[in-house]
Design a protein around this motif. Structure first.
Motif: not given
Length: 328
Positions: A178-183, A185-188, A246-257, A163-169
């Motif tokens: 998203l700020s650098n700190l927010a990104l 935080s997502l990676l962490q 695990g597949n979802t985390i991989t997708f979210l990692l690619d999305t965050t990058l 939700r944090q990665a995609f809810r940007r409206i």
């Protein structure tokens, strides 16, 4: 430390024997927490078995974790702990738990505090199984329930990251960057969730091997095969769900990058726009700053305002064209 549990009126009563004292023959469960050398020797003498050492419990090969010896069943399982400890942050740890099932008693051996052991003790203080094998199956059932809760907790964390990665409206329809700190935080958070999930999945695999081994090792008259097979199916479903997460985390990692790349490109685009906007005014200012002797505009009364207006128009025109073409 050794805690001995003996049956009394359908429940288990816990007490710690004094050093050098004999263990009661009616003991049903013995919990060993970071035992000393003397406590190990006393338990080995009481059971007639060799207690696994801490190094033995760290072995990863199946033959060293699941085996029978002198009529006793030895199981060493890996438990993912700490996932449910903090509601705000995942903090997973992996600890081995040795289970020794003898005809007389169940022995649990650990070197850290494990919540499921405390839950088993609390449940048995109210109503306890009658046999060590039933006590072992009850403990495994509690562990599986706890593991399922842990995976649900990880799934909730992954959903929150999603939700944090995609809810940007924003309410007015504008895109919220998203700020650098927010990104960061997502990676962490993704890394922490992946660590917790890998430990939970390893625990599920370890438990599945132990339950399958018990189906073959327990006596048929114990009537636990149905419970253990059901537990094995539950663990298989938990393992499949962990693989999906695990597949979802991989997708979210690619999305965050990808979001990081988008934000970096947006910053570069802003600098490029500023460079394009200020380039024509800079050129005009450079032309009229050359101070050649024969420049007609130098003698005009409105030459200075005209130059300023020309620089302003030359800055606005590229911006209007970029907006019209959809580049901004």
């Amino acid at each position: 430390m050794i805690t001995v549990h003996t049956p009394s009126a359908g429940r288990l009563v816990a007490h710690q024997p004094e050093a050098g004292a004999d263990f009661p023959p009616s003991m049903l469960w013995v919990d060993m927490v970071s035992p000393t050398v003397a406590e190990d020797a006393a338990m080995e003498a009481a059971l007639g078995l060799e207690i696994p050492s801490r190094d033995d419990m760290a072995e990863i090969e199946t033959s060293s974790r699941l085996y029978t010896e002198n009529g006793a069943i030895f199981l060493t399982i890996s438990l993912a702990t700490g996932i449910l400890r903090n509601k705000d942050e995942l903090a997973a740890e992996l600890h081995p738990l040795a289970l020794i099932l003898t005809p007389q008693a169940l022995v649990t051996l650990r070197y850290t505090d494990i919540t499921v052991i405390d839950r088993l003790g609390a449940q048995c203080s109210r109503a306890a199984p009658a046999t060590p094998s039933a006590l072992l199956v009850l403990l495994l059932d509690i562990i599986v329930d706890r593991l399922a809760d842990s995976i649900e907790r990880i799934a909730a964390e992954i959903d929150a990251i999603n939700r944090q990665a995609f809810r940007r409206i924003m309410p007015k329809g504008r895109q919220q960057r998203l700020s650098n700190l927010a990104l960061q935080s997502l990676l962490q958070r993704l890394g922490t969730a992946q660590d917790a999930l890998s430990k939970a999945r390893e625990s599920a695999v370890s438990l599945a091997r132990a339950s399958s081994f018990l189906v073959l090792s327990l006596r048929k008259d114990a009537n636990h095969s149905g419970q253990l097979k059901s537990m094995t199916r539950d663990l298989a479903s938990l393992t499949d769900h962990a693989s999906y997460l695990g597949n979802t985390i991989t997708f979210l990692l690619d999305t965050t990058l990808g979001l990081i790349n988008i934000e970096q490109n947006a910053v570069l685009k802003i600098f490029s726009v500023f460079a394009v906007v200020f380039l024509p005014p800079t050129m005009i200012a450079g032309i009229y700053g050359m101070n050649f002797e024969r420049m007609p505009e130098l003698g005009w009364q409105l030459g200075y305002p005209m130059a300023l207006l020309l620089m302003l128009l030359s800055a606005i025109l590229p911006y209007v064209i970029a907006r019209w073409r959809g580049w901004l």
